[in-house]
Design an enzyme around this catalytic site. Sequence first.
Site, PDB file in Angstrom:
ATOM      1  N   VAL A  16       0.838  -1.190   0.000  1.00 24.69           N
ATOM      2  CA  VAL A  16       0.000   0.000   0.000  1.00 24.69           C
ATOM      3  C   VAL A  16       0.881   1.250   0.000  1.00 24.69           C
ATOM      4  CG1 VAL A  16      -1.754   1.240   1.310  1.00 24.69           C
ATOM      5  CG2 VAL A  16      -1.818  -1.238   1.218  1.00 24.69           C
ATOM      6  N   PRO A  58      -1.228  -8.405  -2.315  1.00 25.48           N
ATOM      7  CA  PRO A  58      -0.554  -7.660  -1.263  1.00 25.48           C
ATOM      8  C   PRO A  58       0.934  -7.971  -1.244  1.00 25.48           C
ATOM      9  CG  PRO A  58      -1.740  -9.510  -0.333  1.00 25.48           C
ATOM     10  CD  PRO A  58      -2.048  -9.506  -1.793  1.00 25.48           C
ATOM     11  N   GLY A  59       1.733  -7.062  -0.687  1.00 23.74           N
ATOM     12  CA  GLY A  59       3.166  -7.179  -0.819  1.00 23.74           C
ATOM     13  C   GLY A  59       3.909  -7.731   0.373  1.00 23.74           C
ATOM     14  N   GLY A  65      -3.197 -44.769  20.819  1.00 26.95           N
ATOM     15  CA  GLY A  65      -3.809 -44.168  22.005  1.00 26.95           C
ATOM     16  C   GLY A  65      -2.791 -43.338  22.767  1.00 26.95           C
ATOM     17  N   GLY A 110       0.398 -44.081  28.227  1.00 30.03           N
ATOM     18  CA  GLY A 110      -0.174 -44.507  29.508  1.00 30.03           C
ATOM     19  C   GLY A 110      -1.577 -45.072  29.392  1.00 30.03           C
ATOM     20  N   GLY A 154      -2.352 -47.896  28.131  1.00 33.33           N
ATOM     21  CA  GLY A 154      -2.308 -49.340  28.340  1.00 33.33           C
ATOM     22  C   GLY A 154      -2.086 -50.124  27.059  1.00 33.33           C
ATOM     23  N   LYS A 155      -1.608 -49.431  26.007  1.00 26.39           N
ATOM     24  CA  LYS A 155      -1.376 -50.092  24.723  1.00 26.39           C
ATOM     25  C   LYS A 155      -0.401 -51.259  24.855  1.00 26.39           C
ATOM     26  CE  LYS A 155       0.253 -46.419  22.725  1.00 26.39           C
ATOM     27  NZ  LYS A 155       0.120 -45.516  23.866  1.00 26.39           N
ATOM     28  N   SER A 189       1.097 -43.025  17.831  1.00 30.31           N
ATOM     29  CA  SER A 189       0.678 -42.645  16.457  1.00 30.31           C
ATOM     30  C   SER A 189      -0.484 -41.653  16.480  1.00 30.31           C
ATOM     31  CB  SER A 189       0.337 -43.880  15.619  1.00 30.31           C
ATOM     32  OG  SER A 189      -0.433 -44.822  16.326  1.00 30.31           O
TER      33      SER A 189
END
Lengths: 303, 615
Positions: free
Chosen positions: B17, B96-97, B451, B454, B456-457, B525
């Site tokens: 501008v 716009p710049g 999951g 903690g 429990g996986k 994951s």
Amino acid sequence: MPALPRLTHLDRLEAESIHILREVFAACERPVLLYSIGKDSSVLLHLAARACHPGRLPLPLLHVDTGWKFREMIAFRDATARQLGLELIVHRNEAGLRAGVSPFTHGSAAYTDIMKTQALREALDAHGFDAAIGGARRDEERSRAKERIFSLRSAQHRWDPRRQRPELWNLYNTRHGPGESLRVFPLSNWTELDVWQYIARERIDVVPLYFAAERPVVERDGQLIMVDDGRLPLAPGERPVLRRVRFRTLGCYPLTAAMPSEAASVADIVRELEGVRVSERQGRLIDHDGAASMERKKREGYF
Amino acid sequence: MAAAGADLLRFITCGSVDDGKSTLIGRLLYESHVLPADQLAALDADSRRRGQPAGTPDFSLLVDGLAAEREQSITIDVAYRHFATARRRFIVADTPGHEQYTRNMVTGATTADAAVLLVDAHEGLLAQTQRHARLVSLLGIRHVLVAINKMDRVGWSRATFERLADAFRDFACPLGFADIACVPLSALYGDNVTAASTNSPWYAGPTLLGWLETIDVDSDRVGKPLRLPVQWVNRPDARFRGFAGTLESGAVRRGDTLVALPSGAQSRVARIVAPGGDLEAAVAGQAVTLTLETGIDVGRGDLLAHVTDPPAVADQLEATIIWMHEAPMLPGRAYFARIGTRTVTGTITALKHRIDVATHGELAARTLELNDIGVCTLAFDQPVAFDSYADNRATGALVLIDRLTNDTVGAGTVRFALRRAQNVHWQSLDVDKAQRAAQKAQRPRVLWFTGLSGAGKSTIANLVEKKLHAAGRHTYLLDGDNVRHGLNRDLGFRDADRVENIRRVAEVARLMTDAGLIVLVSFISPFRSERRMARELFAAGEFLEIHVDTTLEAAESRDAKGLYAKARRGELANFTGIDSPYEPPGHPELRIDTATTTPEEAADLVIACLERAGR
């Protein structure tokens, strides 16, 4: 060897529009062409026919009928659909009709919302269309200058300026989630003059209301309103007079002003446009419902 | 107003501008007499409201679009403006710049054939102008006009103009522009915009509009090799089969022999079908429909070219990527990639470096944030036909799309094809997966436990493996913590590392299923994208996702390893659930609610799920 063709600006605009239409044919599951009967719709229909030549149009036409279109528009619509053998869906907001919603009873803003915006949403939902092709152009109005060619709408048909995707090269992103849909604007880069030059070049038929003729009009707030049938309430002492007028844009007759003109052919119109300096949407009374009104209507789902 | 035979030029304006960009565009529209009377009246009213004296309209108001932007007095998107002279129709991408809007400038540049760079004569050549010039060069624009604006503020000093023009030409030398014009002007007063100014009798070059009207941007596109990406197969009936698409470059004539890529099938052009009658030839820019003499298999996504001058075909390439989304680019994550009319799944296999656009320097980087630009290698799930962007802007461009949100997240320009994959052929082995599995009398499976930490996986996975082992099944348990001690020792916990962590584990699990094993994977994951990527590595029904579902409060109260406490104290960054997100699965094969299920019961549920999937 024959000489290679050299492309004019109309050739390039035409090719871009056909490219956009073919993207829709190839990538969308249930597209529809929004047919509003005006000159832009006539050009759009012509381009769609070229895009699928020599086949038939692979999508239906949808007209949202408010019940207040000019009678000549409806006649032109039906004749066009019949001549070209098109599948035409006409949708009206039945609840609105039963409630007697008109520009006079509810004001132009509420009328447009109920009979156009809501009716369009209803029709798109009822038929499960995932892409609706329209004839809007970027030069028509300030807020349209930034509209995308493929514009994403939420499941509620809302337009969120912050969720619009960058459009890079001609690699359009047509993907959309369940319930979401696309509005597609193949004429984005056309101007009003381009449209008329193309109509002249391709000899495209348009509604005769675009050409100057003697028509019964009343003058209100400096605007000429055509008395198309007996439903237009007249003020005491107000009397239609015959004036030589034409329309630059067509919509609902009580909301669309005529302009005095002598332009009786496409060539006359092109010449007139080169001289006249009034933007075409000035005859649309609904655009003047407040600052930034088009932007607000779009967010709500207006085309 | 454009005559019916005029041609079309698309250009981009770059500047802020403060440089007077909006004023310049407003002035161009004003002086080419395209502004209608009602817009002019609105301009006058708007200008007076902003405190402008009557009769001196603020042209910048003409080109502001959305209400939000008008209120903030900044332009934050790309707006397309249209005007015409007797010689040309123009489409202006107004962008716009500032650096935070690189995305917008890049978007506008992709369809532009020329660029107008604004320089404030009073301020001199700023870093921003250099950045704009580099971006314009990167996007393949070869015609550049430097508008040295606000000359009225430096007393129309010829020395100032020449110093700035020389400085720009020196700087731009390595950027490969075909044509650089420098024009002294005043957008505010209209000097040298459409008519030569009496304030600069020493300047003999073109006006801004004069240059825009006369540059030739078209001839090189027609002279390039034929590239026709097939957009749509038009089959109205059994007799007609037309291949529709836009010629991106070159020319095609009836009888030419074409090759369809990547398949390599060849045929001759039988017809160039057009509504007004068949054509003998078509050129770049035309949207055409071809029929071929023989019925070769061609569909959307294929690229047609002359057999004598084909593009590259590969499943890996190196590209410059411009990132356009708030969520950063993560190497290893899969995206949809669109090249021409083909959309494939592509993964950024490596981010080589980030480009500092201000200096053109190379910076080390692990991710790309919004507006970052980096050089990357990409691998696709199938071969793709393309050119380098330097050779062809249409067939060397690609767009990256997020696979879950469908957002457009990145733009890419191809540098070159990578041949690595082509030289490392798959070794076909005599003993295959089915035979290895048959020997073990089992179907290979992946049980993917996801999951919070903690949840429990590992406890559940461990119990499942014991039970399967006791039943004579052949198994292996990949545990997140254990793998991070070895194979993934080099990876941390940032998003980019988490993506690579999962990619490696998924590939290892795939090798193990290939060996015929039942693989248990116990990894947090946290991201949907990577779990989906993992799932897609396996045959249908082979991948069973098990969500060990627990509330953050429950997992935190258990906290066997004391990790939540550490994360809460700020000693452990990027901890899932605390300062790094967990995206729960939408439709897992099994969900275990740890609040109502004991680990023993959970293990039985998993085994039942495995049995349901088939032995």
